[in-house]
Design a protein around this motif. Structure first.
Motif, PDB file in Angstrom:
ATOM      1  N   GLU A 486       0.871  -1.171   0.000  1.00  0.00           N
ATOM      2  CA  GLU A 486       0.000   0.000   0.000  1.00  0.00           C
ATOM      3  C   GLU A 486       0.908   1.221   0.000  1.00  0.00           C
ATOM      4  O   GLU A 486       1.746   1.386   0.903  1.00  0.00           O
ATOM      5  CB  GLU A 486      -0.916   0.008   1.218  1.00  0.00           C
ATOM      6  N   ARG A 493      -1.661  -4.585   1.195  1.00  0.00           N
ATOM      7  CA  ARG A 493      -3.099  -4.777   0.983  1.00  0.00           C
ATOM      8  C   ARG A 493      -3.340  -6.166   0.412  1.00  0.00           C
ATOM      9  O   ARG A 493      -2.636  -6.625  -0.505  1.00  0.00           O
ATOM     10  CB  ARG A 493      -3.635  -3.731   0.003  1.00  0.00           C
ATOM     11  N   THR A 534     -11.087  -6.456   0.276  1.00  0.00           N
ATOM     12  CA  THR A 534      -9.740  -5.955   0.564  1.00  0.00           C
ATOM     13  C   THR A 534      -9.566  -5.840   2.075  1.00  0.00           C
ATOM     14  O   THR A 534     -10.547  -5.672   2.826  1.00  0.00           O
ATOM     15  CB  THR A 534      -9.495  -4.584  -0.085  1.00  0.00           C
ATOM     16  N   HIS A 536      -6.358  -4.335   4.986  1.00  0.00           N
ATOM     17  CA  HIS A 536      -5.020  -3.792   5.246  1.00  0.00           C
ATOM     18  C   HIS A 536      -4.234  -4.771   6.117  1.00  0.00           C
ATOM     19  O   HIS A 536      -4.744  -5.290   7.117  1.00  0.00           O
ATOM     20  CB  HIS A 536      -5.126  -2.438   5.941  1.00  0.00           C
TER      21      HIS A 536
END
Length: 608
Positions: A486, A493, A534, A536
């Motif tokens: 990211e 990600r 998605t 993190h």
């Protein structure tokens, strides 16, 4: 045309409602003399299980034909209620053709064969491919058949039919032995104290019955030698039991050297088939070699005389081990005193040699099949690429039962410098067919990964579309994920789509969580949309992808095992990835898991 002739075809005998051979008094009496009824016989069930394995068919039967029905004292693979009832009326009998003609009945596709096209077994028992060999008693009466059944059309090869014929001969021997045993028991009950000969015959019959059971459980040559030695201890009481096999070059290979002094075992470990030894002579003649004393040993097998003298042996008997194309070796018994086998003992050794030969050929078949499975699985599983800057580790273990090959897989494909595609999936089944389907599915997805730079859900939709367009009826779970840095904040990600697969686990310093979001599996009839998700990943995160074989068990629910897996994974967060996978596999699957297990772990760098 040649293959068609070997497999059989349409035309042939059309049965009357009650053909005379079926109701012949002598034949019916012979069936009754076996003592078998429409109940399971453990020894015959084990025999049909062996036939099913060796010929790779879904159903194998030992069928005896009575006046108005057929019974299955030996059956493996039948669906209920037939497996439970162990009988059908003659309207469902292919075996009656074998009885009437006294010859094999070979049918590639019963639905088109005029001899059986109206038989109710085609629909009710799902009999399509059929191969039946006559089972006879000592007088030649056809009692029924040993049959191999496929639920799909089957082109029976000459080798398969030869093996089935050999197995039918051994099964006939078992039935004859059963009649002999029942007769011996009857006589023994009438005159136990006055008839020592009948007692001995009974004991030898029991030896063969035990042999059929014990040898059916063996899987290696060493196991077979040990079982034979245990069987004859207390009856024939030999000083040594030897098993030798003939190799393709005509050399004799000793299989039982562990029970000999090293110098003797080394002497006969490998020698020419033209040697004058009991084993080599039995193989060349294809007949029993009887050596009742040392003088006969010297006259017929002089090459073995020094060994006999050194070991203190004085007599021997060597029996050829029958194979499809001739003897495959010899079974040899040695005594430390002169010993003359009587005709009954010779018959026992001949029957025992038949069981040993079947066990050896089955062991060789199982080893070959396991080797093929291992090579196939290794060829289908990808080697992990250099994952830098990520750490990668994977592990695959086949089911502890079955063919040691399956439909689970993992994959990792580098798309660019720091962009990694990760895949884990599970095709239904854990056998060679599942592995083959898995290979096709894996290759299609790899091709899409390198050709199409699309979200994971779009690629899984394309994979489903390709399967339908190519006619592949493949049902599977799969998870496709992209891992990349990211650039607007520290970390990475994960971008993924899940087709019915167990959720991946994110492991960080604060614990382990499941990354939720699941769509229908690949090949599902529904056309529901697929979604991408998605998440993190902080620096130093670990992702664990796995198949359900890791945690599936009959004792606990999937959710309970999933919670335990999360806790165990969190406790191993700082371990090297290979150790993490090994510990999870050991603690959750172990050495007796019933399904395949695939594990894939990836760890992101602590700093970008």
């Amino acid at each position: 045309m040649g293959e068609r002739d070997a497999a059989g075809g349409g035309g042939g005998v059309t049965l009357d409602p009650t053909p005379a051979p079926l109701t012949a008094p002598g034949r019916l009496a012979a069936v009754v003399s076996t003592g078998l009824t429409a109940k399971a016989d453990p020894a015959l069930d084990r025999f049909t299980a062996m036939v099913r394995t060796v010929l790779d068919v879904p159903v194998a039967l030992i069928s005896l034909v009575e006046a108005d029905r057929q019974i299955f004292p030996g059956a493996c693979g039948l669906a209920d209620p037939w497996q439970r009832q162990r009988q059908t009326p003659l309207s469902h009998s292919f075996c009656q053709h074998v009885v009437v003609t006294a010859e094999p009945l070979i049918i590639p596709d019963a639905r088109t064969d005029s001899r059986v096209i109206g038989n109710l077994a085609i629909h009710d028992l799902n009999v399509v491919g059929y191969a039946g060999m006559p089972l006879t008693d000592a007088t030649g009466q056809v009692l029924g058949s040993l049959c191999a059944i496929d639920s799909s059309p089957r082109r029976w090869t000459a080798k398969e039919l030869a093996v089935l014929s050999e197995l039918a001969a051994a099964c006939s021997d078992m039935l004859r032995l059963r009649v002999t045993t029942r007769t011996a028991r009857h006589r023994e009950n009438q005159a136990r104290a006055r008839n020592a000969t009948a007692d001995a015959a009974f004991d030898r019959s029991q030896l063969l019955l035990r042999a059929s059971s014990a040898l059916a459980e063996t899987s290696t040559g060493d196991d077979i030698v040990e079982v034979v030695r245990d069987l004859v201890t207390g009856s024939l009481n030999p000083a040594y039991v030897g098993v030798s096999l003939l190799d393709p070059a005509g050399q004799v290979n000793l299989q039982s050297g562990l029970s000999l002094p090293p110098r003797i075992a080394e002497r006969w470990h490998h020698y020419t088939g033209t040697a004058a030894t009991p084993s080599a002579l039995a193989v060349r003649l294809g007949a029993q070699v009887l050596l009742p004393d040392l003088a006969t040993v010297q006259a017929l097998t002089p090459d073995a005389l020094d060994t006999f003298t050194e070991m203190g042996w004085q007599s021997a008997a060597s029996v050829p081990l029958p194979g499809v194309a001739g003897p495959i070796g010899a079974l040899t018994f040695v005594w430390k005193q002169p010993y003359q086998l009587d005709p009954a003992e010779q018959a026992v050794l001949a029957a025992l040699a038949g069981f040993v030969a079947q066990a050896l050929q089955r062991a060789d078949y199982l080893v070959s099949r396991e080797n093929v499975a291992t090579v196939l699985q290794r060829a289908l599983l990808s080697e992990l690429p250099d994952g830098a800057p990520y750490e990668l580790a994977a592990r695959y273990e086949p089911a502890a039962r079955g063919e040691y090959v399956g439909g689970d897989w993992y994959d990792a494909v580098r798309l660019d410098t720091a962009h990694l595609a990760l895949v884990v999936g599970d095709v239904t089944g854990h056998d060679m067919r599942a592995a083959a389907l898995m290979g096709r599915l894996r290759n299609k997805l790899r091709l899409l990964l390198v050709d199409r730079h699309e979200p994971p859900a779009a690629l899984l939709r394309r994979l489903d579309t390709a399967n339908r367009a190519l006619g592949d009826q493949i049902t599977a779970t799969a998870l496709l994920a992209y891992l990349q840095p990211e650039f607007d904040r520290e970390g990475h990600r994960l971008h993924w789509s899940n087709a019915g697969h167990p959720s991946p686990i994110l492991i960080t310093g604060t614990g382990a969580i499941a990354l939720q979001g699941r769509d229908p599996l690949i090949g599902a009839p529904t056309r529901s949309p697929r979604t991408s998700h998605t998440h993190h990943l902080p620096p130093g995160s670990t992702l664990l992808f796995y198949t359900d074989g890791l945690i599936e068990t009959r004792r606990y629910t999937f959710d309970e095992r999933e919670r335990l897996l999360h806790a165990a994974a969190a406790a191993l967060a700082d371990k090297p990835l290979p150790e993490l996978l090994d510990r999870l596999y050991r603690d959750f699957a172990g050495d007796d898991h019933e399904d395949d297990v695939a594990l894939l772990a990836v760890r992101t760098p602590h700093r970008i």
